[in-house]
Design an enzyme around this catalytic site. Sequence first.
Site, PDB file in Angstrom:
ATOM      1  N   GLU A  48     141.479  -0.985 -13.072  1.00  0.00           N
ATOM      2  CA  GLU A  48     142.518  -0.774 -12.468  1.00  0.00           C
ATOM      3  C   GLU A  48     143.244  -0.994 -12.297  1.00  0.00           C
ATOM      4  O   GLU A  48     143.750  -1.069 -14.195  1.00  0.00           O
ATOM      5  CB  GLU A  48     141.508  -1.695 -11.143  1.00  0.00           C
ATOM      6  CG  GLU A  48     141.602  -2.830 -11.398  1.00  0.00           C
ATOM      7  CD  GLU A  48     140.509  -3.774  -9.844  1.00  0.00           C
ATOM      8  OE1 GLU A  48     140.762  -2.923  -8.767  1.00  0.00           O
ATOM      9  OE2 GLU A  48     139.619  -4.812 -10.160  1.00  0.00           O
ATOM     10  N   ASP A  64     148.005 -10.170  -8.681  1.00  0.00           N
ATOM     11  CA  ASP A  64     148.045  -9.011  -9.091  1.00  0.00           C
ATOM     12  C   ASP A  64     149.719  -9.392  -9.303  1.00  0.00           C
ATOM     13  O   ASP A  64     151.007  -8.066  -9.174  1.00  0.00           O
ATOM     14  CB  ASP A  64     147.721  -8.058  -8.170  1.00  0.00           C
ATOM     15  CG  ASP A  64     146.579  -8.171  -7.888  1.00  0.00           C
ATOM     16  OD1 ASP A  64     145.505  -7.958  -8.503  1.00  0.00           O
ATOM     17  OD2 ASP A  64     146.820  -7.679  -6.709  1.00  0.00           O
TER      18      ASP A  64
END
Length: 503
Positions: free
Chosen positions: A179, A13
């Site tokens: 997301e 991420d």
Amino acid sequence: MYKNPVLNADYSDPDVIRVGDRFYLVASSFDAVPGLPILESYDLVNWRLIGRALARQLPLDRYSVTQHGNGVWAPALRFHNGEFYLYYPDPDFGIYMVKAKNAAGPWSQPLLVKAAKGWIDPCPLWDEDGKAYLVSGLAGSRAGAKSVLIISRMKPDGTELLDGGAIVYDGHGEDSTIEGPKLYKRHGYYYIFAPAGGVPTGWQVVLRSRNIFGPYERRKVLQQGTTTINGPHQGAWVDTGTGEDWFLHFQDRGWLGRVVHLEPMKWADDWPEIGDEAQGPIGQPVLSYRKPKTLHPSTPRNPADSDEFNEAALGLQWQWQADPEPTWSFPSQALGVLRLIDTPAPPQAHNLWNTPAVLLQKLPAPRLMATTKLKATILNQGDRAGLILLGKDYGALALTKTEHGNVLRQLLCMSANLGTSERIVAEVPLSQDDVYLRVAVDEGSVSFSYSVDGKEFRPIGQRFMAQPGIWIGAKVGIFASGVTDHGEFGYADFDWFRLTALP
């Protein structure tokens, strides 16, 4: 030229910003402590680890034990009013913020800016009019809802959200599991870069609107296409200061973790175009490309891995499986060793997967050897210390004290995350209390060996295939553990820990 991945290790991420002539990258750290790695680069290709923004995870009672898969999920890093702001979610508690004048630290204590179970993946934006906003997603496992993006008003000082948020995009149609949003503004448009479709198989979406609360136009800008780069998404746009734009994202490599790729990017009609568009209007990842034109020259470098243990502090590459106690370890510049105390595992720890006092680091490549020199001062029968390759399945070499003296054991634990017990695969007696331990990883195939003189290494036990952890890749490291919880504990002195490429 450069070759992808630019970080062939588990930096999940990633978010990236530029401040002056330097780039800074932050990544998820889940339950590993210290957390929130901060990396620095001059060219987006060569990176070094300069700090960690989270010394201990909150709440302390929660993270005193292992919490695989919980903790720090996708963070976002921004530079505002002369300070670095870092927002990260804990899916069980809400959204936290830490800040610092210097990216290397020190960082402030975590501040809970939104108490909300299931709110994840925050990213702030300070607008030209002084107003501040935060975009976030929802985790279905906690919130009971997912595949939507929310924008909230935020105090200009970034310390608190001012409302309950509004849905600005619903991905249930064509972008399920959207997301990891990143929020930007350019040429009067608000942009949300967000991955969708799930980690192993998804794609990158960009949304734009003249109004921060929407409605947003949608465009898919990056997908696997004809490449072998699965799930190319969850990343960040960054400019170089020289007129170029680039996009960094991760790819899920299973046991190796989520590795980081760098893609060329340009703008056309106020839409970003990312990667190689030779196969069609939707970009796909590049395998190699010319290096970015940046403001500062660079030299080859990598995040730290090997450690001679000659300093008075642990290297930045090391992390524990929970908030550490002050008696677990003692680096010694005077002795030139890292001393691990034979700390008893908690009663609920059926194996090393659930033992907090295990010191680990990321695997920095798919083919490597890790070797360490260990001298154990074992006081109690059953105490042990050694080398481990840890995932849902793990293997270890442990110097152990038995009623018949010291032995070296190769241990395997399959489905460790389900609480299974270790089994002893091989055992050899040792007439000494020092030994060299080695683990080799060859594209996921793991084998162990040992040496009594540091020259001749003998294979021991059996091979197994490395497995990922929960949302992370396998890790390599060292440990010492005891069986008594009173009196004086034994200890293990690790002289050095060296990672080398396989021949």
